[in-house]
Enzyme design. Structure first.
Site, PDB file in Angstrom:
ATOM      1  CB  VAL A  10      -8.643  -9.381  -4.771  1.00 24.00           C
ATOM      2  CG1 VAL A  10      -9.650 -10.133  -3.597  1.00 24.00           C
ATOM      3  CG2 VAL A  10      -9.567  -8.193  -5.432  1.00 24.00           C
ATOM      4  CE1 TYR A  15      -6.741   3.323 -15.445  1.00 21.03           C
ATOM      5  CE2 TYR A  15      -8.165   1.758 -14.955  1.00 21.03           C
ATOM      6  CZ  TYR A  15      -7.220   2.486 -15.744  1.00 21.03           C
ATOM      7  OH  TYR A  15      -7.215   2.705 -17.295  1.00 21.03           O
ATOM      8  CE  LYS A  17      -3.037   0.430  -0.416  1.00 20.42           C
ATOM      9  NZ  LYS A  17      -2.526   1.087  -0.667  1.00 20.42           N
ATOM     10  CB  VAL A  18      -9.267  -4.409  -6.221  1.00 18.92           C
ATOM     11  CG1 VAL A  18     -10.490  -4.560  -6.904  1.00 18.92           C
ATOM     12  CG2 VAL A  18      -8.298  -3.197  -8.287  1.00 18.92           C
ATOM     13  CE  LYS A  33     -11.265  -3.251 -10.239  1.00 16.00           C
ATOM     14  NZ  LYS A  33     -10.898  -2.873 -12.365  1.00 16.00           N
ATOM     15  CG  ASP A 136      -3.631  -1.699 -19.922  1.00 14.92           C
ATOM     16  OD1 ASP A 136      -2.717  -2.398 -20.360  1.00 14.92           O
ATOM     17  OD2 ASP A 136      -3.136  -1.607 -18.491  1.00 14.92           O
TER      18      ASP A 136
END
Length: 303
Positions: A10, A15, A17-18, A33, A136
Protein backbone atom coordinates in the site's frame (compact mmCIF):
# COMPACT_ATOMS: atom_id res chain seq x y z
CA UNK A 1 5.55 -14.09 9.51
CA UNK A 2 3.43 -17.05 8.33
CA UNK A 3 0.85 -15.58 10.67
CA UNK A 4 -0.02 -12.88 8.12
CA UNK A 5 -0.99 -13.09 4.48
CA UNK A 6 0.25 -10.08 2.50
CA UNK A 7 -2.58 -8.79 0.32
CA UNK A 8 -0.99 -5.80 -1.42
CA UNK A 9 1.72 -3.21 -1.07
CA UNK A 10 0.00 0.00 0.00
CA UNK A 11 2.95 2.33 0.08
CA UNK A 12 6.51 3.17 0.86
CA UNK A 13 6.53 4.72 4.30
CA UNK A 14 9.26 6.99 5.53
CA UNK A 15 10.85 3.94 7.13
CA UNK A 16 10.22 1.15 4.65
CA UNK A 17 7.62 -0.74 2.68
CA UNK A 18 4.05 -0.96 3.95
CA UNK A 19 1.74 -3.88 3.16
CA UNK A 20 -1.93 -4.45 3.73
CA UNK A 21 -2.15 -7.92 5.24
CA UNK A 22 -4.56 -10.24 6.97
CA UNK A 23 -4.11 -12.18 10.17
CA UNK A 24 -4.69 -15.76 9.00
CA UNK A 25 -6.11 -16.82 12.36
CA UNK A 26 -8.55 -13.97 13.04
CA UNK A 27 -9.12 -12.39 9.61
CA UNK A 28 -8.17 -8.99 11.06
CA UNK A 29 -6.70 -6.55 8.53
CA UNK A 30 -3.35 -5.06 9.53
CA UNK A 31 -0.69 -2.78 8.10
CA UNK A 32 2.73 -4.45 8.05
CA UNK A 33 5.64 -2.03 8.09
CA UNK A 34 8.89 -3.60 7.10
CA UNK A 35 11.64 -1.55 8.71
CA UNK A 36 15.06 -1.15 7.23
CA UNK A 37 16.71 -1.71 10.53
CA UNK A 38 20.24 -3.02 10.49
CA UNK A 39 20.06 -5.84 12.99
CA UNK A 40 23.26 -7.41 14.19
CA UNK A 41 24.03 -10.63 16.04
CA UNK A 42 22.88 -9.01 19.25
CA UNK A 43 19.38 -8.62 17.82
CA UNK A 44 17.34 -5.45 17.78
CA UNK A 45 19.44 -2.33 18.55
CA UNK A 46 18.61 -0.72 21.92
CA UNK A 47 17.64 2.58 20.27
CA UNK A 48 14.99 0.74 18.24
CA UNK A 49 13.74 -1.14 21.29
CA UNK A 50 13.33 2.17 23.09
CA UNK A 51 11.43 3.63 20.15
CA UNK A 52 9.16 0.60 19.96
CA UNK A 53 8.34 0.85 23.66
CA UNK A 54 7.49 4.55 23.14
CA UNK A 55 5.26 3.61 20.19
CA UNK A 56 3.50 1.03 22.35
CA UNK A 57 2.91 3.62 25.04
CA UNK A 58 1.67 6.27 22.60
CA UNK A 59 -0.61 3.92 20.70
CA UNK A 60 -2.82 3.61 23.78
CA UNK A 61 -4.46 6.82 22.52
CA UNK A 62 -7.43 6.37 20.20
CA UNK A 63 -5.93 9.16 18.04
CA UNK A 64 -2.63 7.40 17.38
CA UNK A 65 -2.47 4.37 15.08
CA UNK A 66 -2.28 1.28 17.26
CA UNK A 67 0.86 -0.85 17.25
CA UNK A 68 -0.44 -4.41 17.58
CA UNK A 69 2.82 -6.35 17.65
CA UNK A 70 6.42 -6.53 16.54
CA UNK A 71 7.50 -9.53 14.47
CA UNK A 72 10.96 -10.70 13.53
CA UNK A 73 11.53 -12.61 10.30
CA UNK A 74 14.50 -13.69 8.23
CA UNK A 75 15.06 -12.63 4.65
CA UNK A 76 18.10 -13.77 2.64
CA UNK A 77 19.61 -14.93 5.91
CA UNK A 78 19.24 -11.48 7.46
CA UNK A 79 16.91 -10.60 10.30
CA UNK A 80 14.07 -8.24 9.37
CA UNK A 81 11.78 -6.42 11.75
CA UNK A 82 8.09 -5.88 10.98
CA UNK A 83 5.85 -3.53 12.93
CA UNK A 84 2.21 -4.63 12.82
CA UNK A 85 -0.34 -1.79 13.01
CA UNK A 86 -4.11 -1.61 12.82
CA UNK A 87 -5.25 -1.01 9.23
CA UNK A 88 -7.22 2.07 8.15
CA UNK A 89 -8.54 2.39 4.64
CA UNK A 90 -7.65 5.97 3.80
CA UNK A 91 -5.61 9.01 4.80
CA UNK A 92 -6.40 12.72 5.10
CA UNK A 93 -4.75 13.57 1.78
CA UNK A 94 -6.97 11.12 -0.11
CA UNK A 95 -9.96 12.26 1.94
CA UNK A 96 -9.44 15.95 1.05
CA UNK A 97 -8.66 15.07 -2.59
CA UNK A 98 -12.04 13.34 -2.87
CA UNK A 99 -13.71 16.68 -2.06
CA UNK A 100 -11.42 18.68 -4.35
CA UNK A 101 -11.43 16.40 -7.38
CA UNK A 102 -13.96 14.19 -9.05
CA UNK A 103 -17.40 14.87 -10.49
CA UNK A 104 -18.67 16.78 -7.46
CA UNK A 105 -16.03 19.16 -6.01
CA UNK A 106 -17.22 20.72 -2.75
CA UNK A 107 -15.79 22.09 0.50
CA UNK A 108 -15.28 19.79 3.47
CA UNK A 109 -18.20 20.17 5.90
CA UNK A 110 -17.30 22.51 8.76
CA UNK A 111 -18.19 19.89 11.38
CA UNK A 112 -15.78 17.40 9.75
CA UNK A 113 -12.94 19.96 9.73
CA UNK A 114 -13.60 20.77 13.40
CA UNK A 115 -13.81 17.14 14.42
CA UNK A 116 -10.64 16.12 12.55
CA UNK A 117 -8.68 19.13 13.82
CA UNK A 118 -9.79 18.45 17.40
CA UNK A 119 -8.76 14.79 17.13
CA UNK A 120 -5.42 15.81 15.63
CA UNK A 121 -4.79 18.25 18.50
CA UNK A 122 -5.77 15.55 20.97
CA UNK A 123 -3.35 13.03 19.42
CA UNK A 124 -0.54 15.60 19.27
CA UNK A 125 -1.20 16.64 22.90
CA UNK A 126 -0.94 12.97 23.90
CA UNK A 127 2.45 12.61 22.16
CA UNK A 128 3.79 15.89 23.54
CA UNK A 129 2.57 14.89 27.00
CA UNK A 130 4.90 11.88 26.75
CA UNK A 131 7.78 14.03 25.51
CA UNK A 132 7.63 12.81 21.91
CA UNK A 133 7.71 15.07 18.84
CA UNK A 134 6.36 13.73 15.57
CA UNK A 135 8.38 16.10 13.34
CA UNK A 136 6.82 14.98 10.07
CA UNK A 137 3.07 15.58 10.39
CA UNK A 138 1.32 15.82 7.02
CA UNK A 139 -2.04 14.73 5.56
CA UNK A 140 -0.48 11.53 4.14
CA UNK A 141 0.31 10.19 7.60
CA UNK A 142 -2.99 11.04 9.23
CA UNK A 143 -5.13 7.97 8.72
CA UNK A 144 -8.90 8.21 8.54
CA UNK A 145 -11.63 5.77 9.46
CA UNK A 146 -14.45 7.14 7.29
CA UNK A 147 -17.16 4.99 8.87
CA UNK A 148 -16.46 6.17 12.40
CA UNK A 149 -15.18 9.65 11.51
CA UNK A 150 -11.92 9.03 13.39
CA UNK A 151 -8.51 10.49 12.52
CA UNK A 152 -5.30 8.87 13.77
CA UNK A 153 -1.65 9.89 13.67
CA UNK A 154 0.70 7.42 11.95
CA UNK A 155 4.46 7.20 11.24
CA UNK A 156 5.14 8.34 14.73
CA UNK A 157 7.90 8.13 17.25
CA UNK A 158 10.52 6.50 15.06
CA UNK A 159 12.42 9.75 15.22
CA UNK A 160 15.82 8.81 16.57
CA UNK A 161 16.53 5.19 15.76
CA UNK A 162 15.13 5.59 12.28
CA UNK A 163 15.94 9.29 11.60
CA UNK A 164 13.52 11.08 9.28
CA UNK A 165 15.43 11.40 6.01
CA UNK A 166 15.31 14.34 3.60
CA UNK A 167 14.67 11.89 0.79
CA UNK A 168 12.70 8.76 1.42
CA UNK A 169 14.58 5.79 0.07
CA UNK A 170 12.34 5.63 -2.97
CA UNK A 171 13.93 9.02 -3.75
CA UNK A 172 10.68 10.85 -3.39
CA UNK A 173 11.45 14.17 -1.80
CA UNK A 174 10.00 14.29 1.69
CA UNK A 175 7.44 17.07 1.53
CA UNK A 176 8.43 20.45 2.96
CA UNK A 177 4.95 21.99 2.87
CA UNK A 178 4.26 21.38 6.56
CA UNK A 179 7.75 22.10 7.87
CA UNK A 180 8.17 24.82 10.50
CA UNK A 181 10.32 27.88 9.67
CA UNK A 182 12.82 27.14 12.46
CA UNK A 183 13.52 23.72 10.91
CA UNK A 184 13.82 25.25 7.41
CA UNK A 185 16.24 27.83 8.82
CA UNK A 186 18.49 25.12 10.24
CA UNK A 187 17.63 25.30 13.94
CA UNK A 188 18.78 22.19 15.77
CA UNK A 189 17.04 22.98 19.06
CA UNK A 190 13.42 22.63 18.25
CA UNK A 191 10.47 21.69 20.35
CA UNK A 192 6.74 20.93 20.30
CA UNK A 193 6.12 24.04 18.16
CA UNK A 194 7.36 22.20 15.05
CA UNK A 195 4.31 19.93 15.23
CA UNK A 196 1.90 22.80 15.94
CA UNK A 197 3.08 24.62 12.80
CA UNK A 198 2.35 21.46 10.80
CA UNK A 199 -1.10 21.20 12.41
CA UNK A 200 -1.81 24.81 11.33
CA UNK A 201 -0.81 24.03 7.74
CA UNK A 202 -3.03 20.91 7.77
CA UNK A 203 -5.96 22.93 9.23
CA UNK A 204 -5.66 25.53 6.44
CA UNK A 205 -5.45 22.76 3.85
CA UNK A 206 -8.69 21.13 5.03
CA UNK A 207 -10.42 24.52 4.66
CA UNK A 208 -8.83 25.45 1.30
CA UNK A 209 -8.55 21.91 -0.13
CA UNK A 210 -5.06 22.88 -1.27
CA UNK A 211 -1.76 23.45 0.52
CA UNK A 212 -1.15 26.80 2.19
CA UNK A 213 2.62 26.82 1.49
CA UNK A 214 3.42 24.50 -1.46
CA UNK A 215 7.19 25.03 -1.78
CA UNK A 216 9.39 22.76 -3.88
CA UNK A 217 12.70 23.54 -2.16
CA UNK A 218 13.70 24.74 1.31
CA UNK A 219 14.28 28.28 0.02
CA UNK A 220 11.00 28.37 -1.94
CA UNK A 221 9.22 27.03 1.12
CA UNK A 222 10.53 29.89 3.27
CA UNK A 223 9.63 32.46 0.60
CA UNK A 224 6.03 31.13 0.45
CA UNK A 225 5.78 31.58 4.23
CA UNK A 226 7.41 35.03 4.26
CA UNK A 227 5.21 36.33 1.43
CA UNK A 228 2.06 35.50 3.39
CA UNK A 229 3.11 36.14 6.99
CA UNK A 230 5.72 38.84 6.32
CA UNK A 231 9.49 38.43 6.65
CA UNK A 232 10.18 37.67 10.33
CA UNK A 233 12.04 40.24 12.44
CA UNK A 234 14.15 40.00 15.61
CA UNK A 235 11.36 41.82 17.49
CA UNK A 236 8.86 39.16 16.49
CA UNK A 237 11.19 36.23 16.83
CA UNK A 238 14.30 36.84 18.95
CA UNK A 239 17.32 34.91 17.60
CA UNK A 240 15.92 34.30 14.12
CA UNK A 241 18.77 36.15 12.38
CA UNK A 242 21.31 33.92 14.21
CA UNK A 243 19.87 30.68 12.80
CA UNK A 244 22.25 28.75 10.54
CA UNK A 245 20.42 29.30 7.26
CA UNK A 246 19.25 32.88 7.82
CA UNK A 247 20.11 35.28 4.99
CA UNK A 248 19.07 38.79 4.19
CA UNK A 249 15.68 37.89 2.74
CA UNK A 250 13.46 40.34 0.84
CA UNK A 251 11.31 42.34 3.26
CA UNK A 252 7.68 41.36 2.77
CA UNK A 253 4.78 42.86 4.71
CA UNK A 254 2.27 40.44 6.24
CA UNK A 255 -0.85 39.74 4.17
CA UNK A 256 -4.34 39.28 5.59
CA UNK A 257 -4.64 35.63 6.67
CA UNK A 258 -8.46 35.54 6.29
CA UNK A 259 -8.08 35.96 2.52
CA UNK A 260 -6.31 32.61 2.32
CA UNK A 261 -9.15 30.85 4.17
CA UNK A 262 -12.22 32.90 3.17
CA UNK A 263 -14.74 30.27 4.29
CA UNK A 264 -13.28 29.99 7.80
CA UNK A 265 -15.18 31.58 10.70
CA UNK A 266 -13.35 34.29 12.75
CA UNK A 267 -12.59 31.91 15.67
CA UNK A 268 -10.99 29.51 13.21
CA UNK A 269 -8.82 32.27 11.72
CA UNK A 270 -7.78 33.24 15.26
CA UNK A 271 -6.78 29.65 16.10
CA UNK A 272 -4.91 29.29 12.79
CA UNK A 273 -2.95 32.49 13.44
CA UNK A 274 -2.00 31.21 16.91
CA UNK A 275 -0.63 28.01 15.31
CA UNK A 276 1.33 29.93 12.67
CA UNK A 277 3.25 32.25 15.00
CA UNK A 278 6.86 32.74 13.92
CA UNK A 279 8.33 32.49 17.41
CA UNK A 280 7.89 28.81 18.36
CA UNK A 281 7.54 29.85 22.02
CA UNK A 282 4.45 31.90 21.11
CA UNK A 283 2.66 29.12 19.23
CA UNK A 284 -0.39 27.74 20.98
CA UNK A 285 0.09 24.30 22.56
CA UNK A 286 -1.97 21.33 21.38
CA UNK A 287 -3.63 21.20 24.79
CA UNK A 288 -4.54 24.91 24.76
CA UNK A 289 -5.79 24.59 21.17
CA UNK A 290 -8.36 22.02 22.35
CA UNK A 291 -9.83 24.68 24.66
CA UNK A 292 -10.01 27.35 21.93
CA UNK A 293 -13.48 28.91 21.27
CA UNK A 294 -13.35 27.52 17.70
CA UNK A 295 -14.30 24.16 19.22
CA UNK A 296 -17.14 25.49 21.41
CA UNK A 297 -19.78 24.24 18.96
CA UNK A 298 -18.22 20.75 18.88
CA UNK A 299 -19.65 17.99 21.05
CA UNK A 300 -16.42 17.06 22.83
CA UNK A 301 -18.04 14.29 24.86
CA UNK A 302 -17.73 11.96 21.84
CA UNK A 303 -13.92 12.10 21.97
Amino acid sequence: MEKYEKLEKVGEGTYGKVYKAQDRATGQLVALKKTRLEMDEEGIPPTALREISILRLLSQSLYVVRLLSVEQATKNGKPVLYLVFEFLDTDLKKFVDAYRKGPNPRPLPTNVIKSFLYQLCKGVAHCHGHGVLHRDLKPQNLLVDKEKGILKIADLGLGRAFTVPMKSYTHEIVTLWYRAPEVLLGSTHYSTGVDIWSVGCIFAEMVRRQALFPGDSELQQLLHIFRLLGTPTEEQWPGVTDLRDWHEFPQWKPQILERQVPSLEPEGVDLLSKMLQYNPANRISAKAAMEHPYFDSLDKSQF
